[in-house]
Design a protein around this motif. Structure first.
Motif, mmCIF file in Angstrom:
data_model
loop_
_atom_site.group_PDB
_atom_site.id
_atom_site.type_symbol
_atom_site.label_atom_id
_atom_site.label_comp_id
_atom_site.label_asym_id
_atom_site.label_seq_id
_atom_site.Cartn_x
_atom_site.Cartn_y
_atom_site.Cartn_z
ATOM 1 N N ALA A 123 0.962 -1.510 -0.139
ATOM 2 C CA ALA A 123 -0.062 -0.011 -0.406
ATOM 3 C C ALA A 123 0.434 1.216 -0.217
ATOM 4 N N ASP A 124 2.089 1.044 1.255
ATOM 5 C CA ASP A 124 2.966 2.503 0.900
ATOM 6 C C ASP A 124 3.357 2.747 -0.731
ATOM 7 N N TRP A 125 4.076 1.311 -0.869
ATOM 8 C CA TRP A 125 4.750 1.624 -2.037
ATOM 9 C C TRP A 125 3.735 2.031 -3.341
ATOM 10 N N ALA A 126 2.678 1.734 -4.033
ATOM 11 C CA ALA A 126 1.373 2.280 -4.944
ATOM 12 C C ALA A 126 1.183 3.787 -4.360
ATOM 13 N N ILE A 127 0.915 4.237 -3.294
ATOM 14 C CA ILE A 127 0.966 5.587 -2.862
ATOM 15 C C ILE A 127 2.086 6.572 -3.560
ATOM 16 N N ARG A 128 3.293 6.004 -3.009
ATOM 17 C CA ARG A 128 4.500 6.661 -3.699
ATOM 18 C C ARG A 128 4.553 6.937 -5.007
ATOM 19 N N LEU A 129 4.782 5.802 -5.247
ATOM 20 C CA LEU A 129 4.570 5.465 -7.367
ATOM 21 C C LEU A 129 3.465 6.494 -7.834
ATOM 22 N N GLY A 130 1.988 6.266 -7.211
ATOM 23 C CA GLY A 130 0.835 7.931 -7.517
ATOM 24 C C GLY A 130 1.196 8.912 -6.993
ATOM 25 N N LEU A 131 2.035 9.068 -6.396
ATOM 26 C CA LEU A 131 2.361 10.391 -5.943
ATOM 27 C C LEU A 131 3.477 10.730 -7.040
ATOM 28 N N VAL A 132 4.002 9.609 -7.524
ATOM 29 C CA VAL A 132 5.099 10.721 -8.303
ATOM 30 C C VAL A 132 4.848 10.624 -9.177
ATOM 31 N N ALA A 133 3.583 9.844 -10.069
ATOM 32 C CA ALA A 133 3.083 10.239 -11.144
ATOM 33 C C ALA A 133 2.780 11.501 -11.279
ATOM 34 N N VAL A 134 2.104 11.864 -10.255
ATOM 35 C CA VAL A 134 0.545 12.716 -10.531
ATOM 36 C C VAL A 134 1.708 14.293 -9.909
#
Length: 235
Positions: A123-134
């Motif tokens: 979950a933490d990894w997914a949040i970070r990937l999403g934030l990097v993209a946005v």
């Protein structure tokens, strides 16, 4: 002139910069003792506990940097809009803080359990990937648009700052990937003592993180400079 109307929010933002960079320097320094083959495994385990404890500070700062920055953007919107709607009204700032605190809980839990709960780490990894993209997309748009989000004060410094923030999050993910071999290697050190193979694995894992570490240091320092100096901004 009197005090700044939201000076305490600026202080918080700057404190996060200070603790982020200072904590990372502490992690780097203590890692040298973890890698010291002349030290006993017990001494190296103590250095590792110190390194892990120090590492929590930068992780907290990275998370809180987002809602504190959004708060500052909301306090000085300069007419920012998206599809005709004002960016960052009060309710959205509160929502960002709530979501960030949830992310912070995941980050702290993953840090303290050392990845024993894969769902938390994913979950933490997914949040970070999403934030990097946005954040990276928002940053690029802010850098190239003539009036990004309707703002006429030339906020390209903010776009560059956002891009550096996205870069530091991505660099943190790179560190996680490089450290995957560290746990098994240190477990072998604790169980069987030092061997050339174990020492190579430990040093390769930790020193392999150095380009990402330097990227984070440069990104944090660069973001602080941009936030304070705001080059090119107009009133």
């Amino acid at each position: 002139m009197g005090p700044h109307p939201h000076g305490w929010w600026i202080v918080l933002h700057l404190v996060l910069f200070v603790f982020w960079l200072g904590g990372d320097l502490g992690v780097f320094y203590s890692s040298r003792f973890v890698l010291d083959p002349a030290s006993t495994p017990q001494a190296r385990a103590t250095a590792l506990r110190i390194m892990s404890g120090l590492d929590l500070g930068p992780k907290i700062c990275l998370v809180l940097f987002l809602p504190s920055g959004v708060t500052l953007m909301a306090l000085e919107p300069h007419g920012a809009e998206l599809f005709g709607v004002r960016l960052f009204p009060l309710w959205s700032v509160v929502l960002v803080w709530v979501l960030a605190l949830g992310w912070l809980a995941l980050t702290v839990a993953d840090h303290r359990t050392h990845g024993r709960f894969p769902a938390v780490r994913r979950a933490d990894w997914a949040i970070r990937l999403g934030l990097v993209a946005v954040i990276a997309c928002s940053a690029v748009y802010t850098l190239v648009a003539s009036r990004p989000f309707g703002v006429e004060t030339n906020p390209r410094w903010l776009g560059a700052k956002l891009l550096l923030y996205a870069l530091t999050i991505a660099a943190g993910l790179g560190i996680r990937l490089k450290l995957r071999a560290f746990g098994p290697a240190f477990a072998a050190l604790s169980a069987s003592g030092s061997t050339p193979e174990v020492e190579r694995a430990l040093r390769g894992s930790v020193d392999g993180c150095l380009p990402y570490v330097w990227t984070i240091w440069a990104g944090v320092l660069g973001a602080a400079v941009l936030g304070v100096l705001k080059p090119g901004a107009t009133l």
